[in-house]
Design an enzyme around this catalytic site. Sequence first.
Site, mmCIF file in Angstrom:
data_model
loop_
_atom_site.group_PDB
_atom_site.id
_atom_site.type_symbol
_atom_site.label_atom_id
_atom_site.label_comp_id
_atom_site.label_asym_id
_atom_site.label_seq_id
_atom_site.Cartn_x
_atom_site.Cartn_y
_atom_site.Cartn_z
ATOM 1 N N ARG A 188 -13.874 51.152 -10.825
ATOM 2 C CA ARG A 188 -13.710 49.904 -10.083
ATOM 3 C C ARG A 188 -13.488 48.701 -10.979
ATOM 4 O O ARG A 188 -12.630 47.870 -10.713
ATOM 5 C CB ARG A 188 -14.943 49.623 -9.213
ATOM 6 C CG ARG A 188 -14.901 50.282 -7.872
ATOM 7 C CD ARG A 188 -16.290 50.626 -7.432
ATOM 8 N NE ARG A 188 -16.814 51.649 -8.312
ATOM 9 C CZ ARG A 188 -16.647 52.945 -8.087
ATOM 10 N NH1 ARG A 188 -16.050 53.354 -7.026
ATOM 11 N NH2 ARG A 188 -17.097 53.842 -8.938
ATOM 12 N N THR A 189 -14.299 48.572 -12.018
ATOM 13 C CA THR A 189 -14.191 47.353 -12.831
ATOM 14 C C THR A 189 -12.803 47.296 -13.468
ATOM 15 O O THR A 189 -12.108 46.287 -13.378
ATOM 16 C CB THR A 189 -15.314 47.317 -13.887
ATOM 17 O OG1 THR A 189 -16.564 47.451 -13.217
ATOM 18 C CG2 THR A 189 -15.303 46.005 -14.658
ATOM 19 N N LYS B 265 -10.870 56.101 -35.958
ATOM 20 C CA LYS B 265 -10.754 56.117 -37.429
ATOM 21 C C LYS B 265 -11.890 55.330 -38.066
ATOM 22 O O LYS B 265 -11.914 55.126 -39.271
ATOM 23 C CB LYS B 265 -9.421 55.487 -37.849
ATOM 24 C CG LYS B 265 -8.207 56.208 -37.316
ATOM 25 C CD LYS B 265 -6.951 55.524 -37.862
ATOM 26 C CE LYS B 265 -5.711 56.015 -37.144
ATOM 27 N NZ LYS B 265 -4.558 55.148 -37.423
ATOM 28 N N ARG C 8 -15.709 46.252 -21.970
ATOM 29 C CA ARG C 8 -16.890 47.032 -21.565
ATOM 30 C C ARG C 8 -17.277 47.895 -22.749
ATOM 31 O O ARG C 8 -16.443 48.604 -23.313
ATOM 32 C CB ARG C 8 -16.583 47.919 -20.350
ATOM 33 C CG ARG C 8 -17.709 48.934 -20.106
ATOM 34 C CD ARG C 8 -17.573 49.697 -18.834
ATOM 35 N NE ARG C 8 -17.861 48.842 -17.694
ATOM 36 C CZ ARG C 8 -18.024 49.310 -16.453
ATOM 37 N NH1 ARG C 8 -17.928 50.610 -16.218
ATOM 38 N NH2 ARG C 8 -18.282 48.488 -15.460
ATOM 39 N N HIS D 45 -23.939 42.700 -16.472
ATOM 40 C CA HIS D 45 -22.675 43.053 -15.805
ATOM 41 C C HIS D 45 -22.312 41.873 -14.899
ATOM 42 O O HIS D 45 -22.316 41.966 -13.682
ATOM 43 C CB HIS D 45 -22.849 44.343 -15.002
ATOM 44 C CG HIS D 45 -21.567 44.997 -14.590
ATOM 45 N ND1 HIS D 45 -20.335 44.376 -14.701
ATOM 46 C CD2 HIS D 45 -21.324 46.220 -14.063
ATOM 47 C CE1 HIS D 45 -19.395 45.205 -14.252
ATOM 48 N NE2 HIS D 45 -19.965 46.327 -13.861
HETATM 49 C C1 NCD Z 1 -21.794 49.899 -12.442
HETATM 50 C C2 NCD Z 1 -21.846 49.826 -13.953
HETATM 51 O O1 NCD Z 1 -20.877 50.206 -14.633
HETATM 52 O O2 NCD Z 1 -22.855 49.342 -14.438
HETATM 53 N N1 NCD Z 1 -20.539 50.301 -11.966
HETATM 54 C C3 NCD Z 1 -19.608 49.351 -11.658
HETATM 55 O O3 NCD Z 1 -19.153 48.606 -12.501
HETATM 56 N N2 NCD Z 1 -19.261 49.223 -10.369
HETATM 57 C C4 NCD Z 1 -22.891 50.685 -11.838
HETATM 58 C C5 NCD Z 1 -23.106 52.102 -12.285
HETATM 59 O O4 NCD Z 1 -22.376 52.633 -13.128
HETATM 60 O O5 NCD Z 1 -24.033 52.705 -11.756
#
Ligand code: NCD
Length: 298
Positions: free
Chosen positions: A47-48, A76, A97, A125
Amino acid sequence: MKDFSREEIDYVLDTAEKLEPVARGEERSKLLDGKIIALLFFEPSTRTRLSFEAAVQRLGGKILNLGSVEASSVMKGENLADTIRVISNYADLIVLRHPLDGSARMAAEFAGVPIINGGDGSVNHPTQTFLDLYTIRRESHLEGLKIALAGDLKYGRTVHSLCYALSLYGAEMTFVSPPELRMPLEIVRDLQKRGLSIKETDSLEKTIGDVEVLYMTRVQRERFPDPEEYEKVKNRLKVTGDLLRSADPNLKILHPLPRVNEISPEVDSTQYASYFEQAFYGIPTRMALLALAIGVIE
Ligand code: NCD
């Protein structure tokens, strides 16, 4: 999220609301025309990553994608600071991320362009929080909200970011988790310092009748140092049709997704389930954050 004031958050949410028709494809926008956004994802994401991609495309921008970490120079032995310094020269903004706590803040020190944190370890997040708040504002209300945050409150970064933001709206928060997965004490103390009284329990049954929003989360298997510990706690909390018999009829259930077993599929078709709309709201909120960070809207 600790860096944001309530006014700033409201401003982002208002901007997202204005952009919603673009997010739905009903209106067109060229806000990010000529801009390049780099996506650096060192951890799995559906999703992100995809909602950032959709947000950029809907605003007429272009994506530069690191792709799989295995295929990049990280393999590397390149360190994050060097990767960030280099990509800063290729793009106008970087979404990062990374599994390390504090990685986004560190990256921001080396970057010549804005960094948006798409999740750092189990700590933050923030873009998820913006879409969570947007969903709550749309489907319920923010001021003085009665909300339960449930599941893995120890390793879940979504709940860590969300509770700071909710504190600015005077939310009444109940933390529901197995004792092993309680909200870190440091965060509970911070919230108490902000004048909130926090309830903690391990029972969804005792909580469900008293809240307007239930924010459910997945047990974060990948963050457990010991797989046996995960096995012990993985199925402790579950939202089922039965549980919802004692819910307020206006209850909304949110979940950042992916879910594993913590919400049974029978809940999906009830009036309570808001988690799929919530995933859509990632697009307008990320559009707003991108446009504001790049400075194409003020
Ligand atoms: C979350 C995350 O990556 O922290 N997912 C997301 O971005 N929707 C929640 C999760 O992974 O449980």
